[in-house]
Motif scaffolding. Structure first.
Motif, PDB file in Angstrom:
ATOM      1  N   PRO A 159       0.794  -1.229   0.000  1.00 29.24           N
ATOM      2  CA  PRO A 159       0.000   0.000   0.000  1.00 29.24           C
ATOM      3  C   PRO A 159       0.828   1.282   0.000  1.00 29.24           C
ATOM      4  N   GLU A 165       1.173   6.917   1.256  1.00 22.38           N
ATOM      5  CA  GLU A 165       0.043   6.033   1.007  1.00 22.38           C
ATOM      6  C   GLU A 165      -0.303   6.110  -0.475  1.00 22.38           C
ATOM      7  N   SER A 169      -4.010  -1.224  -2.839  1.00 22.24           N
ATOM      8  CA  SER A 169      -3.614  -2.343  -1.993  1.00 22.24           C
ATOM      9  C   SER A 169      -2.391  -3.043  -2.566  1.00 22.24           C
ATOM     10  N   SER A 337      -1.603  -5.799   2.988  1.00 24.22           N
ATOM     11  CA  SER A 337      -1.889  -4.367   2.870  1.00 24.22           C
ATOM     12  C   SER A 337      -2.720  -3.866   4.043  1.00 24.22           C
ATOM     13  N   ARG A 338      -3.722  -4.650   4.432  1.00 28.44           N
ATOM     14  CA  ARG A 338      -4.516  -4.224   5.588  1.00 28.44           C
ATOM     15  C   ARG A 338      -3.665  -4.226   6.853  1.00 28.44           C
ATOM     16  N   GLN A 340      -0.441  -3.703   7.098  1.00 25.69           N
ATOM     17  CA  GLN A 340       0.437  -2.531   7.079  1.00 25.69           C
ATOM     18  C   GLN A 340      -0.326  -1.253   7.409  1.00 25.69           C
ATOM     19  N   ARG A 341      -1.501  -1.105   6.826  1.00 25.53           N
ATOM     20  CA  ARG A 341      -2.274   0.106   7.088  1.00 25.53           C
ATOM     21  C   ARG A 341      -2.727   0.175   8.542  1.00 25.53           C
ATOM     22  N   ASP A 342      -3.122  -0.969   9.103  1.00 31.24           N
ATOM     23  CA  ASP A 342      -3.526  -0.983  10.509  1.00 31.24           C
ATOM     24  C   ASP A 342      -2.347  -0.631  11.412  1.00 31.24           C
TER      25      ASP A 342
END
Length: 363
Positions: A159, A165, A169, A337-338, A340-342
């Motif tokens: 991401p 950012e 994804s 990806s989720r 990393q974003r979290d």
């Protein structure tokens, strides 16, 4: 039962800062000096901040998973002596100035492709599935085309790009797509037509050789396999095993369709490119394009459609239950990806994101 092998590209990062480091040659040298390590497993890649390993062909998915974990840990051990770590990240979250290797091939790519080559610090996962002949292999390629974006969506793990950012994804997929031979392809219809097309592409002078045929899936030029190249390298090795399991199911299902005289879906390349864009953008967090209808549908429904499509093949190989469990975990916990974003939402620090991903790479 068809054998499966996996190639994973890994990012080499500084153990303290998380910034990518151009250490592939040093890591390979360390592996070659270690009598307990099989240095032939590891290879350098275009950028010196990358390291690749390849598993042996396996028929059991448990054994494949064990080998993936083993070589990740071996790579980490060799990097540790250089104050470096490995990270199963498809792009670097932190800013980086990639360093192209000094070999003749890599320098040719740098000269001919400019920034496309210079910026190409991306890490993918390639799954090789055995086929009986080129004719069967091309029949498989013709029939798995619309399902490949689903594998991409399940693998998404990039991401961030140059400290920002990306909004995708899998930004790796978008960067990789800059190569002139990358992406989805037409229906070939026969092995002769496939090889004719490859020869024409090389003869154009744009590509150096057959190794630059970067289709989302291709006949391997080194092994008797179909090579599915669409996925990001996955943060969790269990996701890699799930992708390999579904890839084998896709190949077996497509081969059976071919033997039964069932023609491939006639979706055009333009639609397949849109499906790939949607998968790269959304991952499993939004809608995907359904491979049968080519219309938007919830990501979970599309993933389950893939599972149903290959269920018969999975039942015969004994993979249904472990694949169901791995899929449920993926849908619950999300892709790399989720994760990393979290992590970034929790810490506000991309260095912390890299550090945690280093830990998870070999967990």
């Amino acid at each position: 039962m068809r054998s499966v092998g996996v190639e994973e590209e890994l990012l080499l990062v500084d153990s303290r800062t998380g910034e990518p480091r151009a250490l592939s040659a040093a890591v390979l040298a360390a592996a070659s000096r270690d009598p307990q390590s099989d240095d032939e497993v590891f290879e350098s890649e275009l950028q010196r901040q990358q390291l690749e390993f390849a598993t042996r062909p396996q028929t059991g998915m448990g054994e494949l998973g064990d080998e993936i974990r083993r070589w990740r840990k071996e790579a980490a051990r060799h990097a540790e002596g250089l104050n470096a770590s490995i990270a199963a990240l498809a792009t670097s979250p932190l800013p980086v100035s990639p360093t192209i290797g000094t070999g003749e091939r890599h320098q040719w790519l740098k000269e001919h492709f400019g920034l496309t080559a210079q910026e190409q610090l991306t890490c993918g996962c390639h799954v090789h599935v055995s086929v009986e002949s080129d004719e069967e292999g091309v029949a498989v390629l013709d029939r798995i085309r619309p399902w490949l974006p689903v594998l991409l969506a399940m693998s998404t793990n990039s991401p961030f790009w140059q400290g920002e950012e990306s909004g995708y994804s899998s930004y790796r997929n978008r960067v990789w797509g800059r190569w002139p031979s990358a992406g989805p392809v037409e229906i070939f219809g026969s092995a002769d037509r496939y090889h004719e097309q490859v020869a024409e592409m090389v003869a154009s002078g744009v590509l150096r050789d057959e190794g630059m045929i970067y289709f989302d899936a291709r006949l391997s030029h080194s092994y008797p396999t179909v090579e599915i190249r669409v996925a990001d390298v996955c943060l969790d090795p269990s996701t890699t095993v799930l992708l390999a399991t579904l890839a084998r199911g896709l190949v077996e299902t497509a081969a059976r369709q071919w033997r039964d005289g069932e023609p491939p879906a006639r979706h055009g390349v333009a639609l397949l490119r849109l499906a790939a864009w949607r998968a790269a953008r959304s991952g499993l967090e939004d809608e995907l394009i359904h491979p049968v209808t080519m219309r938007p549908a919830p990501a979970e429904a599309v993933v389950r459609a893939l599972f149903d499509h290959v269920r018969d093949a999975l039942e015969e190989s004994g993979d249904v239950l472990p694949a169901q469990e791995a899929l449920a975990e993926l849908l619950k916990n999300g892709t790399g990806s989720r994760v990393q974003r979290d992590l970034f939402a929790q810490t506000g620090n991309l260095r912390e994101v890299v550090a945690e991903c280093v830990r998870r790479t070999c967990a």
